[in-house]
Each structure stands twice: as C-alpha cells, then as structure tokens.
Design an enzyme around this catalytic site. Sequence first.
Site, PDB file in Angstrom:
ATOM      1  N   LYS A 291      -1.930   3.339   2.985  1.00 50.39           N
ATOM      2  CA  LYS A 291      -1.275   2.686   3.643  1.00 50.39           C
ATOM      3  C   LYS A 291      -1.948   2.422   5.066  1.00 50.39           C
ATOM      4  O   LYS A 291      -2.447   3.370   5.248  1.00 50.39           O
ATOM      5  CB  LYS A 291       0.386   2.350   3.541  1.00 50.39           C
ATOM      6  CG  LYS A 291       0.632   1.104   4.688  1.00 50.39           C
ATOM      7  CD  LYS A 291       1.793   1.696   4.609  1.00 50.39           C
ATOM      8  CE  LYS A 291       2.627   0.412   5.541  1.00 50.39           C
ATOM      9  NZ  LYS A 291       3.124   0.233   5.062  1.00 50.39           N
TER      10      LYS A 291
HETATM   11  C1  5RP Z   1       5.702   2.647   9.845  1.00 53.24           C
HETATM   12  C2  5RP Z   1       5.492   2.091   8.540  1.00 53.24           C
HETATM   13  C3  5RP Z   1       6.405   0.315   7.936  1.00 53.24           C
HETATM   14  O1  5RP Z   1       6.638   0.513   7.432  1.00 53.24           O
HETATM   15  C4  5RP Z   1       5.242  -0.070   7.817  1.00 53.24           C
HETATM   16  O2  5RP Z   1       3.982  -0.484   9.000  1.00 53.24           O
HETATM   17  C5  5RP Z   1       6.041  -1.861   7.729  1.00 53.24           C
HETATM   18  O3  5RP Z   1       5.575  -3.197   7.723  1.00 53.24           O
HETATM   19  P1  5RP Z   1       5.325  -4.101   8.566  1.00 53.24           P
HETATM   20  O4  5RP Z   1       4.299  -3.327   9.083  1.00 53.24           O
HETATM   21  O5  5RP Z   1       4.499  -4.897   7.561  1.00 53.24           O
HETATM   22  O6  5RP Z   1       5.883  -4.740   8.946  1.00 53.24           O
HETATM   23  O7  5RP Z   1       4.818   2.458   6.973  1.00 53.24           O
HETATM   24  O8  5RP Z   1       4.946   3.289   9.888  1.00 53.24           O
END
Ligand code: 5RP
Length: 296
Positions: free
Chosen positions: A203
């Site tokens: 991710k």
């Molecule tokens: C924190 C994460 C979060 O789950 C993620 O970044 C959250 O998603 P968004 O940025 O879309 O609110 O991995 O590091």
Amino acid sequence: MADIDNLQDGKNYYLDLPPRSTPSRIKGSNALDWGMKNRLARIFDPEDARTVMLAIDHGYFQGPTTGLERIDVTIVPLIPYADALMVTRGSLRSSIPAEISRPVVLRSTGGQSILKELSNELVAVDIDDAIRLNASAMAVQVYVGGVHEHESIGNLVNVVDAGNRFGVPTMAVTGVGKDLVRDAKYLGLATRICAEVGPHFVKTYFCEKGFSRVAAGCPVPLVIAGGKKLPELDALKMAYQAVEEGAAGVDMGRNIFQCDAPQAMIQAVRAVVHGDETPEKAFDLYLSLKSVPANR
Ligand code: 5RP
C-alpha cells in the site's frame, strides 16, 4: 463401514481435454501456495485482480479519528460494499460483527502515537491471533527513510516469515510520517524496498507525476491510500488515475468515511475501480446515491 456395494470404476476421464490450470491474475502470485492464493483471491476480485479495501485502522496511532468515533454505527453498514476491511484487532473484536463475509486485513504493527515519533513501531499482533481472527492478510507499516527505518523493515521481515509459515499474506504499507515527500522517486524506492522483503501486496500513496513507474517497479499489487479528505470528485479522479496507471485498487479510509454520504461514496469508488467508470460518471452516481436514504 463405508458402503462398497455397487462400487463402479470411474467412467468419464475427459481424455480429450488437457488438465486445466488457471494462472492467477494477481500480480506476482503465481509461485504462491494454495492457501496464500486463496486468501489473496478473497481480497482481490479474481475477475479483475482489483480491490476496494476500506481502511479504518487510523485509531491505532491517532485515537478517535473523525468518522471512526463509533465504528459500530458508521462503519458496519459500509462493509457490504467493501472487498476487504483493514482494521486493528481491537476494533475488530469490539465493534465488527463476526458474521461479516468480507475478508479482514489485520493491522499488525503499532506502538506509537501522533504525540511522538511515528516510525517507532513494533509488531503488535502475534500470528496465532491473526489466524484466530481468520485474517486474510496482515498489514505492516514500513518507514523507508524514517528514524526507525531499520526496525520497521525488521517488522516486515518478521511478519512475512510468520505469515509464510501459515499461508497468511502480508501487506506492506509505506508510511511517510510527517516529513517524507510523496513523489515518484521516494514512493518508487519505498515500495520496491518493501516488495523485495516479500510481502504479497503493498500500500502506498498516489503521486500525480510518475505513478505508472512506481506501479511498474513494484512486482506485487499496489493499492493506494486515499490520504486526507478531498472533495469527492477529486478523490474519484485520484482513484481513476491510480488504476489507469497500474494500481490494483485502493485501500481508502477518510475519503470514504469522512464523506457526507459514505455509502454513496464507496459505491462510486467501486464504479471507478471495478467498472472502469470515469470519475465524472462515478461522481454523478455518488450524487444520485447520496439522495437515497442510507442503510443503518
Ligand atoms: C495508516 C494507514 C491507514 O490505514 C491509511 O493510510 C488510511 O487510509 P486513508 O489515508 O485513505 O485515510 O495505513 O498509515
């Protein structure tokens, strides 16, 4: 005793048909074992190898985030629209019904807060508990270039090794903390370093310039975080551009649950990710669904 009366030899062996073996459409997953592939296929739709994950793990370092104050009230109705739920074990056990059919990507590192150095994480879930919770994957934050870069990569090594013993995939999450720049050069470096350690998907953040190179340089599926709340059309444009440039979908949080109409928004995101809908048409869908009373 088993009934052996009328036992017959098999009749039709389809001798004219070669054995069927379907290659996985999920990037980089062909050499994996059955359990790993099966869990990944719960997260990534086997039809298009894409996913719309709903991230609700923010509380693990920032407490009661706007939109997540009452996960039982605001998030549970969204789960049927998500391909997977990214969540901590605390929220999962306390607030999510065990009857959900969606797979869980379990936040498996933590140990810091917004009050201190964000990269100072440890492995926060044992593999036994991940399996007990029927996790389909575990998520590990990695801070390439951060103060605790080395320890965070060590956490990824440990979780990947533990998951490999039991067929549970790992998602590496490139954390940028407060200081690191989210450009293609940095994201390409961070995602590739993560992928080389052996997680099954990664991710990261989207970047306007050069994201296709980031995605191409990552040998496993890349999903994007949404980041801070944007106007809905802009968030849909970001998701559209990301999948156009090679992302396997989104792991989106605030741009869904901080919307005025989260159920409408997650369906609009699905239209972009799974339906290749244009952001403008998906936004029209959002507006039309917004006017329908939401499920509670
Ligand atoms: C924190 C994460 C979060 O789950 C993620 O970044 C959250 O998603 P968004 O940025 O879309 O609110 O991995 O590091």
